[in-house]
Motif scaffolding. Structure first.
Motif, PDB file in Angstrom:
ATOM      1  N   ASN A  81      54.161 -40.841 -56.391  1.00 10.61           N
ATOM      2  CA  ASN A  81      55.089 -39.795 -56.821  1.00 10.61           C
ATOM      3  C   ASN A  81      55.020 -39.369 -58.293  1.00 10.61           C
ATOM      4  O   ASN A  81      55.990 -38.831 -58.830  1.00 10.61           O
ATOM      5  CB  ASN A  81      56.534 -40.148 -56.419  1.00 10.61           C
ATOM      6  N   MET A 113      49.141 -38.802 -57.536  1.00  4.09           N
ATOM      7  CA  MET A 113      49.169 -38.823 -56.066  1.00  4.09           C
ATOM      8  C   MET A 113      47.753 -39.021 -55.527  1.00  4.09           C
ATOM      9  O   MET A 113      46.848 -38.223 -55.840  1.00  4.09           O
ATOM     10  CB  MET A 113      49.787 -37.510 -55.558  1.00  4.09           C
ATOM     11  N   PHE A 132      47.268 -40.108 -48.934  1.00  2.60           N
ATOM     12  CA  PHE A 132      48.193 -39.163 -48.280  1.00  2.60           C
ATOM     13  C   PHE A 132      47.619 -38.705 -46.928  1.00  2.60           C
ATOM     14  O   PHE A 132      48.359 -38.514 -45.972  1.00  2.60           O
ATOM     15  CB  PHE A 132      48.437 -37.923 -49.166  1.00  2.60           C
ATOM     16  N   ALA A 165      61.094 -33.220 -55.774  1.00  2.86           N
ATOM     17  CA  ALA A 165      59.743 -32.780 -55.950  1.00  2.86           C
ATOM     18  C   ALA A 165      58.768 -33.726 -55.258  1.00  2.86           C
ATOM     19  O   ALA A 165      57.766 -33.301 -54.714  1.00  2.86           O
ATOM     20  CB  ALA A 165      59.411 -32.741 -57.449  1.00  2.86           C
ATOM     21  N   SER A 166      59.111 -35.018 -55.208  1.00  4.92           N
ATOM     22  CA  SER A 166      58.069 -35.976 -54.819  1.00  4.92           C
ATOM     23  C   SER A 166      57.779 -35.998 -53.319  1.00  4.92           C
ATOM     24  O   SER A 166      56.779 -36.557 -52.892  1.00  4.92           O
ATOM     25  CB  SER A 166      58.398 -37.378 -55.336  1.00  4.92           C
ATOM     26  N   ILE A 173      57.077 -33.265 -51.638  1.00  5.36           N
ATOM     27  CA  ILE A 173      56.304 -32.066 -51.286  1.00  5.36           C
ATOM     28  C   ILE A 173      54.844 -32.369 -50.973  1.00  5.36           C
ATOM     29  O   ILE A 173      54.288 -31.869 -49.993  1.00  5.36           O
ATOM     30  CB  ILE A 173      56.399 -31.002 -52.417  1.00  5.36           C
ATOM     31  N   GLY A 174      54.216 -33.183 -51.789  1.00  6.31           N
ATOM     32  CA  GLY A 174      52.793 -33.468 -51.579  1.00  6.31           C
ATOM     33  C   GLY A 174      52.547 -34.139 -50.236  1.00  6.31           C
ATOM     34  O   GLY A 174      51.672 -33.722 -49.464  1.00  6.31           O
ATOM     35  N   CYS A 194      53.117 -31.688 -47.354  1.00  8.75           N
ATOM     36  CA  CYS A 194      52.061 -30.686 -47.169  1.00  8.75           C
ATOM     37  C   CYS A 194      50.825 -31.292 -46.502  1.00  8.75           C
ATOM     38  O   CYS A 194      50.241 -30.683 -45.603  1.00  8.75           O
ATOM     39  CB  CYS A 194      51.672 -30.061 -48.515  1.00  8.75           C
ATOM     40  N   ILE A 195      50.421 -32.469 -46.943  1.00  6.91           N
ATOM     41  CA  ILE A 195      49.245 -33.108 -46.336  1.00  6.91           C
ATOM     42  C   ILE A 195      49.556 -33.473 -44.876  1.00  6.91           C
ATOM     43  O   ILE A 195      48.716 -33.296 -43.980  1.00  6.91           O
ATOM     44  CB  ILE A 195      48.825 -34.356 -47.143  1.00  6.91           C
TER      45      ILE A 195
END
Lengths: 191, 191
Positions: free
Chosen positions: B27, B30, B35, B59-60, B62-63, B66-67
């Motif tokens: 976080n 990344m 992921f 925010a953390s 989101i990555g 998305c993956i």
């Protein structure tokens, strides 16, 4: 990038002459298939540049940066917006003025994640006045690392940020460059 | 998920008995290869559940969201933390107490992106007291949509959130469940 321009024409919402809302596919709801094509396009443009890390800024850059990083096989670091006045000694920090929100943020990255040997690609959703990008470049310079360039989804080319940074020698690749826009006439892209 | 547990043991930093920093891979920096494996694991666990949208919170989350969405071939919506007291009529909003920051946020999602026919998987990096997850479930219920469940990377199983939500009938899948941790003894996982 024609696919992105089409999508902006189709789903972007223009407010006045300088606000473009792309909430439907880019920075609130996120179309991951589109992000995949965007990441691939960034790879085409920065292939062979030795990128070993991607830097972005929370929150709306994170999704695009992560999907793009799959193509570069590298980690992503996201800079954090801090509203506390206590900046700890173990971070690089810079100030970024948000024209949208009328505020100045401290933007920080832990020193542990930026190194002198890094070759860094910056990814973000928008480029307008260039304040966020300048801040991210500043953090990279503080670490003694190399800025490979910036990959931007949408550049408001009628605002000065992109040209200013290009004149400073930075490589800025924007996938859709808006020349002008208005609620009546819609969007005109550069080229 | 053994790979994630190994990584937490290797790169997680324990502070006291209840703070686990996973800045190195989850976080702040990344690890996108990790992921990818996390997203695949969430697909294994929620395959065939008809997920058509992923919801996370900035925010953390989101990555990872998305993956993960690449495996489900669906869009991601991220809820925004708002500190303004002006909540517009075109958003669903809820209040989330952050124990880490000692603040209560308004968390909002545009009504345009949650619909009654949606079957939504919530993705987040951490589950501890469950406040963020409860807030996201609340937003989904306000839209009349269906909560399929939640995919969580790290659950602090010694805090009450996970069990509380499971008792309410939610399906919560956590890839690494921490039974206890301390600077001296390290981390013990559930089973």
């Amino acid at each position: 990038m024609e696919l992105l321009k089409q999508r902006i024409r189709q789903d972007g919402v223009i407010k006045g002459t300088d606000v473009l809302k792309v909430d439907r596919f880019l920075n609130h709801q996120m179309d991951i298939d589109l992000f995949d094509r965007i990441g691939e396009e960034f790879l085409c443009r920065f292939h062979g540049c030795g990128v070993n890390k991607i830097l972005t800024i929370e929150a709306s850059g994170i999704g695009i940066a992560c999907i793009t990083a799959r193509f570069f096989h590298c980690p992503v670091v996201f800079a954090k917006k801090s509203q506390s006045s206590n900046i700890s000694a173990d971070v690089y920090s810079t100030k970024v003025r948000s024209f949208t929100h009328g505020k100045t943020y401290d933007v920080v990255v832990s020193k542990e994640y930026l190194h002198p040997e890094d070759r860094i690609l910056v990814i973000d959703d928008f480029l307008a006045n260039g304040a966020a990008l300048e801040g991210l470049f500043d953090l990279i310079h503080q670490a003694g690392a190399q800025v490979v360039g910036a990959g931007i989804c949408i550049e408001k080319a009628f605002q000065p940020g992109g040209d200013l940074l290009r004149k400073q020698g930075y490589r800025i690749e924007s996938l859709a460059r808006i020349k002008s826009m208005s609620e009546e006439k819609g969007i005109e892209f550069v080229d």
